[in-house]
Design a protein around this motif. Structure first.
Motif, PDB file in Angstrom:
ATOM      1  N   ASN A 143      -8.030  45.198 -18.315  1.00  0.00           N
ATOM      2  CA  ASN A 143      -9.041  44.130 -18.315  1.00  0.00           C
ATOM      3  C   ASN A 143      -8.971  43.320 -19.604  1.00  0.00           C
ATOM      4  O   ASN A 143      -9.055  42.085 -19.592  1.00  0.00           O
ATOM      5  N   ALA A 144      -8.841  44.023 -20.740  1.00  0.00           N
ATOM      6  CA  ALA A 144      -8.783  43.332 -22.031  1.00  0.00           C
ATOM      7  C   ALA A 144      -7.579  42.402 -22.098  1.00  0.00           C
ATOM      8  O   ALA A 144      -7.677  41.264 -22.576  1.00  0.00           O
ATOM      9  N   ALA A 145      -6.422  42.871 -21.618  1.00  0.00           N
ATOM     10  CA  ALA A 145      -5.221  42.037 -21.628  1.00  0.00           C
ATOM     11  C   ALA A 145      -5.417  40.781 -20.787  1.00  0.00           C
ATOM     12  O   ALA A 145      -5.007  39.683 -21.186  1.00  0.00           O
ATOM     13  N   GLU A 178     -13.157  56.757 -20.710  1.00  0.00           N
ATOM     14  CA  GLU A 178     -12.832  55.886 -19.588  1.00  0.00           C
ATOM     15  C   GLU A 178     -11.344  55.997 -19.237  1.00  0.00           C
ATOM     16  O   GLU A 178     -10.559  56.616 -19.956  1.00  0.00           O
ATOM     17  N   VAL A 179     -10.964  55.373 -18.120  1.00  0.00           N
ATOM     18  CA  VAL A 179      -9.557  55.334 -17.713  1.00  0.00           C
ATOM     19  C   VAL A 179      -8.860  54.290 -18.581  1.00  0.00           C
ATOM     20  O   VAL A 179      -9.165  53.096 -18.463  1.00  0.00           O
ATOM     21  N   PRO A 180      -7.940  54.688 -19.478  1.00  0.00           N
ATOM     22  CA  PRO A 180      -7.392  53.742 -20.458  1.00  0.00           C
ATOM     23  C   PRO A 180      -6.739  52.517 -19.850  1.00  0.00           C
ATOM     24  O   PRO A 180      -6.956  51.391 -20.323  1.00  0.00           O
ATOM     25  N   GLN A 181      -5.933  52.684 -18.793  1.00  0.00           N
ATOM     26  CA  GLN A 181      -5.237  51.527 -18.246  1.00  0.00           C
ATOM     27  C   GLN A 181      -6.197  50.493 -17.664  1.00  0.00           C
ATOM     28  O   GLN A 181      -5.920  49.300 -17.684  1.00  0.00           O
ATOM     29  N   ALA A 230      -0.027  41.180 -26.634  1.00  0.00           N
ATOM     30  CA  ALA A 230      -1.141  40.235 -26.798  1.00  0.00           C
ATOM     31  C   ALA A 230      -0.609  38.832 -27.058  1.00  0.00           C
ATOM     32  O   ALA A 230       0.435  38.659 -27.710  1.00  0.00           O
ATOM     33  N   PRO A 231      -1.300  37.801 -26.577  1.00  0.00           N
ATOM     34  CA  PRO A 231      -0.862  36.427 -26.827  1.00  0.00           C
ATOM     35  C   PRO A 231      -0.827  36.126 -28.323  1.00  0.00           C
ATOM     36  O   PRO A 231      -1.582  36.715 -29.114  1.00  0.00           O
ATOM     37  N   GLU A 232       0.026  35.215 -28.704  1.00  0.00           N
ATOM     38  CA  GLU A 232       0.153  34.849 -30.110  1.00  0.00           C
ATOM     39  C   GLU A 232      -1.170  34.278 -30.624  1.00  0.00           C
ATOM     40  O   GLU A 232      -1.807  33.459 -29.967  1.00  0.00           O
ATOM     41  N   GLU A 251      -2.236  43.763 -14.839  1.00  0.00           N
ATOM     42  CA  GLU A 251      -2.121  44.351 -16.169  1.00  0.00           C
ATOM     43  C   GLU A 251      -2.433  45.844 -16.147  1.00  0.00           C
ATOM     44  O   GLU A 251      -1.818  46.631 -16.876  1.00  0.00           O
ATOM     45  N   ARG A 252      -3.383  46.244 -15.333  1.00  0.00           N
ATOM     46  CA  ARG A 252      -3.674  47.673 -15.186  1.00  0.00           C
ATOM     47  C   ARG A 252      -2.433  48.418 -14.684  1.00  0.00           C
ATOM     48  O   ARG A 252      -2.088  49.493 -15.185  1.00  0.00           O
TER      49      ARG A 252
END
Length: 622
Positions: free
Chosen positions: A136-138, A128-131, A181-183, A609-610
Motif C-alpha cells: 500500500n505504501a509503495a 501486520e502482514v508486511p507485504q 521508492a520514486p526519486e 505492489e503487494r
C-alpha cells in the motif's frame, strides 16, 4: 535472545510535546462560532429534540392514565433516550440534503495555489502482514510522484510489532521499498523496543523525536490507502488554512469479498456519504477525528493534543483507548480548527470480513468510547467536542437500552391476559397495575415507526442514487442498485439484533473488567468452525429460543418475530457472514458498488505492489 530492533531513521528533529491537563484549559481563546454553523446546528438538533418531546408527552399521557410507577418512568426515559438519537440521524440527513441543494459545487481549491510544505506519511503497524502494509505504501508513493505536486513527502513505517518473524520480514520489506521508492521520496522505518502506550505512544514518540521537520503529518492505518490526489488535497488545505489543526477525510471501504464485508461496503458507499455530508455541514470547524486518513498540523498536535493517562480501577494509570476523539477535542480547545472534508475522494480503508471479526474489533472501540464519559468534564472543551465524546459513548449504550426495551416488550405479552408484569402485580397488591395493555395495532405502529426512522438515512441515500441516472449507472443501473439495496436492508435487519446483544455484552465487559486483548485486526476472509460460532453466539441463541417458546405458547407479541428469528439463527447467520460472494453470479447477492464494479487504479496498483513484495520476501534472505 532477540536482536535489537532494526531502525532506519533520519537525523532527529526534536519537538517539545508535553501531555495536556484535563482539569485546566489552555490560555488560548477558541475561535468564535460562525452564525452559519449555528443555523445548521439548530436545523439538526431542533427537530430531533422537538420530535422526541412530542413522543414522550404522548407516551406520558398514555402511561399516566392510572398514575406513574418507577417502571413506567424508566420505560419513558429509555424510549426517549433511544428515539432522540434515531431522529438525530434523520435530521442529519435532512441537513445534508439541504446543504447539497444550497451549494452544488465542492469547495475545492486548485492544488497549484498552495505553498509547498513538508509532510510526513505515518503508518503505525502492529503484527501486520508486511507485504500488504508496504505494498500500500509503495502504491501511495508512486501516485504522489505521478502528480508532481508542490509538497514534499517522507514516509515513516512505525512498527510496534512483537513477533520476531514478522519484524524480520518488515525489515526486508523496508529495504525493498526503499530501493524501489520514486526519486525524491525518502522512506524510513523504526521498530520500538517496547510498544509503550500502543499507537498513541508510537505517534507521540515520533512527534517528539522528528516532528519539528514537518509542517503536517498524514496519519494512516495499516490498511489505509489514499490516492495521490487525496493526499495532495489534504496537504494543500492545511497549507492554505493557517488555523487548521486537523482535516479528516471520509474513508470508503474497499477489498470486501465476504457477504458481511460487502454489506458494510455497500452501506458505506451508498448511504454513509449522506450522513458524512450532514456531519460536515453542522460540525463545521468543530469536527472529529477517526484516527487515520487525516492530516494534522504537527506543531499544533505537539502543543495541544498530547494525551495523559487517566486513573483506572485500583488507582492504576490507564491509557486512553479511543484517543482520536479526545485529540480532536483538545486541538479545538486550543483554538485550532478541526475540519471534515467528506468530498475528498480517494481515501480508502478495509473492513473486517466476518461478523465475529467485526465484533472483536467493536469490543475495543466500545471500551474506548465509554472512557469518554469520564472526560466530558475536561476544562475548556467546545460544546460540540463534548457532544462528539458523548455521542461516541451513547452509540454503545443504546444497545443495552434497546435490549431492556425488548425485555419489557416480551414481558408485556400480546394482550392483558398474557402480560407477565400485570400477572406479578396482581399477585402482589403492593404494586399497582402496570402498564395499560398494548394492543396488536399499538405494537405494529411502534415497530413500524422505529424501523422507518432507523432506515430513513438508508432510504434517503438510496432514493437520491436511484433518482439520479448518473449516480445509478456507477452501481450498475437503477434496477441492480435497488435489488442490492433491498438485500442490504434485509441483511441489516437480520444482523441488528445480534449486534444489539454483542454490544450489550461489550458494555457489561467494559464496566466490569479492565482487560481487553489488543490484537491486529483480521482483514482476510476466514471461515469459523461451528464450535467457535456457537461459543461466540450462545447468548443470542438461548435468548432467541426463550422468546420463540413464548411466541409458540402465545405469550409474546407476534411483532417480535423478526427479532426472534435473528437471535435463533445467530449461529447460521454468523457463518453466512463469512461466505465469499465477490465472484458469485447475481448482482443483488454480490452487493456490487462502484468500487467493486470498477476497481480504483490505486487499489490495482497496491495489489500489484503487494504481489511484487510478497515474491521478493519469498526469496532467501541475502
Amino acid at each position: 535472545m532477540s536482536q535489537a530492533p532494526f531502525n532506519a531513521m533520519p537525523p532527529p528533529a526534536p519537538l517539545v510535546a508535553a501531555a495536556q491537563e484535563f482539569d485546566r484549559a489552555p490560555a488560548v481563546p477558541t475561535n468564535p462560532q460562525l452564525p452559519k454553523a449555528r443555523r445548521w446546528r439548530l436545523a439538526t438538533f431542533g427537530p430531533a429534540l422537538i420530535g422526541t418531546a412530542f413522543l414522550m408527552y404522548g407516551l406520558y399521557r398514555w402511561l399516566a392514565a392510572d398514575g406513574m410507577t418507577g417502571m413506567e418512568w424508566a420505560l419513558l426515559f429509555l424510549i426517549g433516550a433511544t428515539f432522540v438519537w434515531v431522529t438525530l440521524s434523520v435530521s442529519t440527513v435532512g441537513v445534508a440534503i439541504a446543504g447539497l441543494l444550497a451549494r452544488a459545487q465542492a469547495d475545492a481549491r486548485p492544488a497549484g495555489s498552495a505553498p509547498g510544505i513538508d509532510v510526513a506519511l505515518l503508518v503505525p503497524v502492529y503484527n501486520e502482514v508486511p507485504q500488504n502494509v508496504f505494498g500500500n505504501a509503495a502504491a501511495m508513493l508512486q501516485a504522489l510522484a505521478a502528480r508532481k505536486g508542490p509538497h514534499r513527502y517522507t514516509l515513516f513505517i512505525l512498527s510496534d510489532t512483537r513477533d520476531e518473524d514478522i519484524a524480520t520480514m518488515e525489515a526486508r520489506a523496508y529495504h525493498d521499498l526503499a530501493t524501489h521508492a520514486p526519486e525524491g521520496f525518502a522512506v524510513h522505518y523504526r521498530r520500538r523496543d517496547m510498544n509503550t502506550d500502543k499507537k498513541v505512544g508510537n505517534i507521540a514518540e515520533w512527534t517528539r523525536g522528528w516532528g519539528a521537520a514537518f509542517e503536517g503529518m498524514v496519519v494512516l492505518d495499516a490498511d489505509s490507502l489514499m490516492t495521490g490526489r487525496a493526499i495532495e488535497r489534504l496537504a494543500s488545505e492545511l497549507s492554505l488554512d493557517p488555523h487548521a489543526g486537523l482535516i479528516q477525510t471520509f474513508p470508503m471501504l474497499i477489498g470486501a469479498q465476504t457477504l458481511f464485508a460487502r454489506m458494510q461496503q455497500f452501506s458505506n458507499i451508498a448511504y454513509g456519504w449522506l450522513l458524512a455530508e450532514g456531519l460536515a455541514t453542522w460540525a463545521h470547524t468543530e469536527g472529529n477525528y477517526w484516527g487515520h486518513n487525516a492530516i494534522i498540523r504537527t506543531r499544533a498536535f505537539a502543543q495541544s493534543a498530547m494525551l495523559p493517562h487517566i486513573r483506572g480501577r485500583g488507582g492504576r494509570n490507564k491509557l486512553i483507548l479511543s484517543h482520536d476523539f479526545v485529540e480532536a477535542g483538545l486541538l479545538r480547545r486550543a483554538g485550532w480548527r478541526v475540519r471534515f472534508l467528506p468530498r475528498v475522494t480517494g481515501s480508502f480503508e478495509e473492513t473486517p470480513a466476518t461478523l465475529i471479526d467485526y465484533v472483536i474489533r467493536d469490543r475495543r472501540w466500545c471500551r474506548g468510547n465509554l472512557q469518554h464519559l469520564r472526560l466530558l468534564g475536561t476544562k475548556g472543551l467546545h460544546p460540540v467536542s463534548r457532544f462528539h465524546l458523548f455521542h461516541g459513548a451513547v452509540a454503545y449504550l443504546l444497545s443495552p437500552a434497546w435490549f431492556f426495551l425488548l425485555v419489557i416488550w416480551a414481558l408485556l405479552g400480546k394482550d392483558a391476559d398474557t402480560n407477565v408484569i400485570r400477572y406479578f402485580n396482581e399477585a402482589n397488591p403492593l404494586f399497582p397495575d402496570w402498564p395499560p395493555a398494548m394492543s396488536h395495532i399499538d405494537s405494529a405502529v411502534f415497530l413500524v415507526v422505529m424501523y422507518a426512522l432507523l432506515l430513513t438515512p438508508k432510504m434517503a441515500g438510496a432514493g437520491i442514487i436511484a433518482a439520479t441516472p448518473r449516480a445509478a449507472r456507477v452501481f450498475g443501473g437503477a434496477g441492480p442498485f435497488l435489488r442490492s439495496f433491498a438485500f442490504e436492508v434485509a441483511l441489516s435487519v437480520a444482523y441488528a439484533p445480534i449486534m444489539m446483544i454483542q454490544q450489550t455484552k461489550a458494555v457489561l465487559r467494559a464496566l466490569t473488567s479492565d482487560a481487553e486483548a489488543w490484537a491486529p485486526q483480521s482483514r482476510e476472509a476466514r471461515r469459523h468452525d461451528w464450535t467457535t460460532l456457537f461459543k461466540f453466539h450462545w447468548v443470542e441463541t438461548v435468548l432467541g429460543l426463550m422468546l420463540l417458546s413464548g411466541l409458540m405458547a402465545g405469550l409474546v407479541s407476534f411483532w417480535l418475530v423478526p427479532i426472534v428469528a435473528s437471535l435463533v439463527a445467530a449461529v447460521p447467520l454468523s457463518a453466512l457472514s463469512g461466505v465469499t460472494v465477490a465472484k458469485r453470479t447475481g448482482s443483488a447477492l454480490r452487493l456490487d458498488s462502484p468500487y467493486t464494479l470498477r476497481e480504483p487504479a490505486i487499489v490495482r496498483r497496491a495489489r500489484a505492489e503487494r504481489e511484487r513484495i510478497s515474491a521478493a520476501l519469498a526469496l532467501p534472505a541475502k
